[in-house]
Design a protein around this motif. Structure first.
Motif, PDB file in Angstrom:
ATOM      1  N   GLY A  72       0.801  -1.220   0.000  1.00 47.49           N
ATOM      2  CA  GLY A  72       0.000   0.000   0.000  1.00 47.49           C
ATOM      3  C   GLY A  72       0.837   1.274   0.000  1.00 47.49           C
ATOM      4  O   GLY A  72       0.327   2.344   0.297  1.00 47.49           O
ATOM      5  N   LEU A  78      -4.756   4.176  -6.104  1.00 46.62           N
ATOM      6  CA  LEU A  78      -5.654   3.013  -6.178  1.00 46.62           C
ATOM      7  C   LEU A  78      -6.978   3.324  -5.477  1.00 46.62           C
ATOM      8  O   LEU A  78      -8.062   3.126  -6.034  1.00 46.62           O
ATOM      9  CB  LEU A  78      -4.994   1.797  -5.529  1.00 46.62           C
ATOM     10  N   GLY A 131      15.036   0.416  -3.872  1.00 50.30           N
ATOM     11  CA  GLY A 131      14.878   1.860  -3.791  1.00 50.30           C
ATOM     12  C   GLY A 131      15.307   2.390  -2.442  1.00 50.30           C
ATOM     13  O   GLY A 131      16.042   1.729  -1.697  1.00 50.30           O
ATOM     14  N   VAL A 136       9.243  -0.931   1.078  1.00 53.41           N
ATOM     15  CA  VAL A 136       8.534  -1.013  -0.213  1.00 53.41           C
ATOM     16  C   VAL A 136       8.648  -2.468  -0.685  1.00 53.41           C
ATOM     17  O   VAL A 136       9.666  -3.124  -0.456  1.00 53.41           O
ATOM     18  CB  VAL A 136       9.160  -0.036  -1.240  1.00 53.41           C
ATOM     19  N   TYR A 141       7.211  -2.097  -6.944  1.00 52.30           N
ATOM     20  CA  TYR A 141       8.373  -1.295  -7.367  1.00 52.30           C
ATOM     21  C   TYR A 141       8.824  -1.685  -8.780  1.00 52.30           C
ATOM     22  O   TYR A 141       8.998  -0.825  -9.635  1.00 52.30           O
ATOM     23  CB  TYR A 141       9.458  -1.525  -6.329  1.00 52.30           C
ATOM     24  N   LEU A 143       7.095  -3.397 -11.002  1.00 52.84           N
ATOM     25  CA  LEU A 143       5.998  -3.212 -11.965  1.00 52.84           C
ATOM     26  C   LEU A 143       5.950  -1.762 -12.460  1.00 52.84           C
ATOM     27  O   LEU A 143       5.436  -1.478 -13.531  1.00 52.84           O
ATOM     28  CB  LEU A 143       4.652  -3.591 -11.331  1.00 52.84           C
ATOM     29  N   GLY A 193       0.291  -2.885 -12.609  1.00 53.32           N
ATOM     30  CA  GLY A 193      -0.285  -4.115 -12.046  1.00 53.32           C
ATOM     31  C   GLY A 193      -1.595  -4.551 -12.679  1.00 53.32           C
ATOM     32  O   GLY A 193      -2.438  -5.128 -11.991  1.00 53.32           O
ATOM     33  N   ASP A 319      13.846   7.318   5.012  1.00 53.05           N
ATOM     34  CA  ASP A 319      12.408   7.278   4.730  1.00 53.05           C
ATOM     35  C   ASP A 319      11.660   6.905   6.008  1.00 53.05           C
ATOM     36  O   ASP A 319      12.242   6.315   6.919  1.00 53.05           O
ATOM     37  CB  ASP A 319      12.118   6.258   3.622  1.00 53.05           C
ATOM     38  N   ASN A 422       6.115   5.127 -10.607  1.00 55.84           N
ATOM     39  CA  ASN A 422       6.257   4.884  -9.172  1.00 55.84           C
ATOM     40  C   ASN A 422       6.153   6.150  -8.341  1.00 55.84           C
ATOM     41  O   ASN A 422       5.933   6.081  -7.133  1.00 55.84           O
ATOM     42  CB  ASN A 422       7.599   4.207  -8.869  1.00 55.84           C
ATOM     43  N   ALA A 457      -5.493  -1.635 -10.895  1.00 55.36           N
ATOM     44  CA  ALA A 457      -4.120  -1.287 -10.526  1.00 55.36           C
ATOM     45  C   ALA A 457      -4.054   0.168 -10.082  1.00 55.36           C
ATOM     46  O   ALA A 457      -4.890   0.988 -10.455  1.00 55.36           O
ATOM     47  CB  ALA A 457      -3.202  -1.503 -11.727  1.00 55.36           C
TER      48      ALA A 457
HETATM   49  C1  LIG Z   1       8.648   6.135   1.364  1.00 58.85           C
HETATM   50  C2  LIG Z   1       8.662   5.739  -0.083  1.00 58.85           C
HETATM   51  C3  LIG Z   1       9.884   5.583  -0.737  1.00 58.85           C
HETATM   52  C4  LIG Z   1       9.917   5.219  -2.089  1.00 58.85           C
HETATM   53  N1  LIG Z   1      11.127   5.103  -2.727  1.00 58.85           N
HETATM   54  C5  LIG Z   1      11.163   4.753  -4.038  1.00 58.85           C
HETATM   55  C6  LIG Z   1      12.397   4.638  -4.738  1.00 58.85           C
HETATM   56  O1  LIG Z   1      13.478   4.886  -4.182  1.00 58.85           O
HETATM   57  N2  LIG Z   1      12.376   4.286  -6.044  1.00 58.85           N
HETATM   58  C7  LIG Z   1      11.206   3.988  -6.699  1.00 58.85           C
HETATM   59  O2  LIG Z   1      11.239   3.627  -7.867  1.00 58.85           O
HETATM   60  N3  LIG Z   1      10.013   4.101  -6.047  1.00 58.85           N
HETATM   61  C8  LIG Z   1       9.973   4.474  -4.755  1.00 58.85           C
HETATM   62  N4  LIG Z   1       8.773   4.603  -4.123  1.00 58.85           N
HETATM   63  C9  LIG Z   1       7.539   4.344  -4.873  1.00 58.85           C
HETATM   64  C10 LIG Z   1       7.176   2.861  -4.831  1.00 58.85           C
HETATM   65  O3  LIG Z   1       8.092   2.131  -5.621  1.00 58.85           O
HETATM   66  C11 LIG Z   1       5.739   2.676  -5.383  1.00 58.85           C
HETATM   67  O4  LIG Z   1       4.832   3.287  -4.513  1.00 58.85           O
HETATM   68  C12 LIG Z   1       5.413   1.198  -5.569  1.00 58.85           C
HETATM   69  O5  LIG Z   1       4.220   1.086  -6.300  1.00 58.85           O
HETATM   70  C13 LIG Z   1       5.260   0.518  -4.232  1.00 58.85           C
HETATM   71  O6  LIG Z   1       5.090  -0.854  -4.404  1.00 58.85           O
HETATM   72  P1  LIG Z   1       4.385  -1.697  -3.256  1.00 58.85           P
HETATM   73  O7  LIG Z   1       4.131  -3.038  -3.832  1.00 58.85           O
HETATM   74  O8  LIG Z   1       5.170  -1.573  -2.007  1.00 58.85           O
HETATM   75  O9  LIG Z   1       3.048  -0.868  -3.065  1.00 58.85           O
HETATM   76  P2  LIG Z   1       1.528  -1.281  -3.347  1.00 58.85           P
HETATM   77  O10 LIG Z   1       0.728  -0.068  -3.052  1.00 58.85           O
HETATM   78  O11 LIG Z   1       1.193  -2.515  -2.629  1.00 58.85           O
HETATM   79  O12 LIG Z   1       1.502  -1.553  -4.892  1.00 58.85           O
HETATM   80  C14 LIG Z   1       1.342  -0.533  -5.857  1.00 58.85           C
HETATM   81  C15 LIG Z   1       0.657  -1.149  -7.059  1.00 58.85           C
HETATM   82  O13 LIG Z   1       1.517  -2.145  -7.628  1.00 58.85           O
HETATM   83  C16 LIG Z   1       0.738  -3.265  -8.042  1.00 58.85           C
HETATM   84  N5  LIG Z   1       1.126  -4.436  -7.247  1.00 58.85           N
HETATM   85  C17 LIG Z   1       1.773  -4.463  -6.060  1.00 58.85           C
HETATM   86  N6  LIG Z   1       2.019  -5.733  -5.714  1.00 58.85           N
HETATM   87  C18 LIG Z   1       1.509  -6.512  -6.692  1.00 58.85           C
HETATM   88  C19 LIG Z   1       1.467  -7.907  -6.916  1.00 58.85           C
HETATM   89  N7  LIG Z   1       2.056  -8.794  -6.079  1.00 58.85           N
HETATM   90  N8  LIG Z   1       0.842  -8.375  -8.033  1.00 58.85           N
HETATM   91  C20 LIG Z   1       0.282  -7.516  -8.914  1.00 58.85           C
HETATM   92  N9  LIG Z   1       0.303  -6.181  -8.758  1.00 58.85           N
HETATM   93  C21 LIG Z   1       0.925  -5.693  -7.655  1.00 58.85           C
HETATM   94  C22 LIG Z   1      -0.707  -2.891  -7.853  1.00 58.85           C
HETATM   95  O14 LIG Z   1      -1.197  -2.283  -9.048  1.00 58.85           O
HETATM   96  C23 LIG Z   1      -0.638  -1.884  -6.744  1.00 58.85           C
HETATM   97  O15 LIG Z   1      -1.762  -1.002  -6.738  1.00 58.85           O
HETATM   98  C24 LIG Z   1       8.708   4.987  -2.791  1.00 58.85           C
HETATM   99  C25 LIG Z   1       7.487   5.163  -2.136  1.00 58.85           C
HETATM  100  C26 LIG Z   1       7.463   5.549  -0.803  1.00 58.85           C
HETATM  101  C27 LIG Z   1       6.129   5.776  -0.143  1.00 58.85           C
END
Ligand SMILES: Cc1cc2nc3c(=O)[nH]c(=O)nc-3n(C[C@H](O)[C@H](O)[C@H](O)COP(=O)(O)OP(=O)(O)OC[C@H]3O[C@@H](n4cnc5c(N)ncnc54)[C@H](O)[C@@H]3O)c2cc1C
Length: 464
Positions: A72, A78, A131, A136, A141, A143, A193, A319, A422, A457
């Motif tokens: 999340g 989303l 990242g 995260v 990331y 995707l 996603g 972070d 991202n 997604a």
């Molecule tokens: C504090 C912080 C630091 C960050 N630093 C960086 C960074 O250094 N570099 C960078 O590139 N980005 C960075 N980000 C952005 C981060 O990469 C994106 O928010 C990414 O989408 C997070 O992935 P998540 O799976 O943790 O999040 P989620 O909110 O769980 O996923 C985001 C979206 O990805 C898809 N998804 C996730 N998991 C799956 C799965 N298993 N199967 C299918 N679809 C899936 C879905 O569409 C979902 O809505 C950062 C964000 C934050 C808040």
């Protein structure tokens, strides 16, 4: 497109599925980004691939779409789409890492966090293109592309994925790689996603055991001098002379930070406004010291740059260590002339009362600018601009977005390149992220693997 009649009664009492009003639902709807108000029709928390398949089938039979979520971190866009017709599929119970040191490959399960991968790889002298934040998840990331402090030397994380294992909308388990389901493999590397539930990822690891990394910190009163010096260092000065920070070994970020006075923060951050440069230099110590010299000449109040174990790079950016309510805006920027620096300082420099908590420039270029055969081919632009603010209650979301939007607005003359998925926090912010040709190719992949558009997604495939 998804036209089935909704009937939640068949989900009542099903093991691992929670509906509104149940305690597990209230827990499950909380995303890492606490500003995201997620109210899905149902929540499933599978712990195995078989349970993912069962949940996808249960959603279909109840007439629901499926929104996979690992942590999340990307929940704001989303939730903004509305989830009342969707089952939120929480993957934080499907985690694990296996490292094959000989092949320099890690196989990670769908909801695994970066910290777990980096910790598992470290005993083998290996690391990954993670990242700035260890909590995260790998899935979301990669995707979206994956921008790392190793990025200018090694490129986007998505380009270092060997294979995905995916549960499709039909409940099939598919392995997508260069040789098997290549259209799906291409789409998943940066296309978001929309194509299925990623249940495992095979990642290439980097032979890096330790790294010269850290941060330099000054009071925000030094921002005009530091910003100019960092621009000259990462780009070129007014005379067109390229700076040492353009060496591919270097990937850094510059942030203007404003912290409230709270006891949870260390004294050097609490209640302070700062300018911070941080990142990694993939070079021997002597060379790293030489490269960093122009920034160190500005006499930072704190200088933590040193050789550290690769795991330590997860903490350099500081972070938030726990779920946080945040909103943000983003744009890709080209070269920054002196007028651009003035515009940024006028919007967020010393003495600007309405500036958001974080205004960040991430250095791009190097291997990040080289095309790869994936939905995100390369990152255009010289810098990724990010403005982030906190929104501790729903009524703070719009004012916070106004502050972050004002920063991107102030820099609009220097916009260059498609937004980076991202970093997009607004539901509408990904517009232009894909060229028409890439968007069409993504739609073709979705037509094969998710013809009914079951998957919701954070950043959907653009409509034709
Ligand atoms: C504090 C912080 C630091 C960050 N630093 C960086 C960074 O250094 N570099 C960078 O590139 N980005 C960075 N980000 C952005 C981060 O990469 C994106 O928010 C990414 O989408 C997070 O992935 P998540 O799976 O943790 O999040 P989620 O909110 O769980 O996923 C985001 C979206 O990805 C898809 N998804 C996730 N998991 C799956 C799965 N298993 N199967 C299918 N679809 C899936 C879905 O569409 C979902 O809505 C950062 C964000 C934050 C808040």
């Amino acid at each position: 497109m998804h036209t089935l009649t909704r009937d939640l009664s068949m989900l009542q009492g099903v093991d691992g599925i929670a509906l509104a009003g149940e305690a597990a639902y209230e827990r499950g709807r909380l995303a890492w980004n606490l500003a995201a108000d997620q109210r899905p029709a149902a929540i499933a928390a599978p712990r195995t691939v078989a349970e993912v398949v069962a949940a996808v089938r249960a959603a279909a039979s109840a007439g629901l779409r499926v929104a996979p979520q690992s942590t999340g971190h990307g929940a704001l866009p989303l939730a903004a789409r509305g989830l009342d017709d969707a089952m939120l599929l929480r993957l934080d119970g499907l985690t694990g890492v296996q490292v094959d040191p000989g092949r320099r490959i890690a196989r990670v399960l769908g909801g695994t966090l970066w910290r777990d991968v980096v910790v598992a790889a470290a005993p083998h002298g290996l690391t990954a293109l993670h990242g700035s934040a260890g909590d995260v998840a790998v899935a979301g990331y990669v995707l979206g592309g994956g921008l790392s402090f190793y990025g200018r030397a090694h490129g986007l994380a998505a380009h270092h994925v060997r294979a995905f294992e995916v549960v499709t909308s039909g409940g099939d388990v598919v392995r997508a790689s260069a040789d098997s389901h290549p259209a799906l493999f291409w789409a998943l590397r940066g296309g978001g996603g929309s194509f299925g539930v990623v249940t495992a990822i095979e990642l290439e690891l980097l032979p890096i055991a330790d790294v010269y990394a850290g941060f330099l910190l000054w009071d925000i009163s030094a921002a005009p001098a530091v910003l100019r010096a960092w621009r000259d260092w990462t780009g070129s000065d007014a005379a067109g002379q390229e700076g040492p920070g353009r060496d591919r070994a270097v990937t850094t970020s510059l942030r203007l930070l404003r912290f409230p006075p709270v006891p949870e923060l260390p004294p050097f951050l609490s209640g302070r406004s700062l300018v911070v440069v941080d990142g990694a230099v993939l070079a021997e110590d002597d060379r790293a010291v030489e490269l960093l010299a122009p920034l160190r000449a500005l006499a930072p109040e704190l200088d933590t740059f040193a050789r550290i174990p690769a795991v330590g790079l997860l903490d350099v950016h500081m972070d938030p260590p726990a779920p946080t309510p945040g909103v943000g805006d983003h744009a890709m920027l080209g070269a920054l002339d002196d007028t651009a620096l003035t515009a940024l300082l006028d919007a967020a420099g010393p003495g600007v009362a309405e500036a958001p908590m974080i205004v960040e420039l991430r250095q791009l270029g190097g291997a990040l600018a080289e095309p790869g055969d994936a939905a995100v081919s390369r990152l255009a632009g010289e810098y990724a601009l990010l403005a982030i603010d906190v929104a501790p209650a729903p009524e703070f979301v719009e004012p916070a977005f106004a502050r972050t939007g004002a920063i991107v607005g102030a820099m609009s003359n220097w916009r260059d390149g498609a937004p980076y998925l991202n970093f997009v926090e607004r539901a509408s912010g990904a517009e232009g992220a894909f060229t028409p040709e890439v968007a069409e190719r993504l739609r073709r992949a979705r037509a094969i693997y998710d013809p009914l558009r079951t998957f919701v997604a954070a950043h959907p495939v653009p409509t034709a």
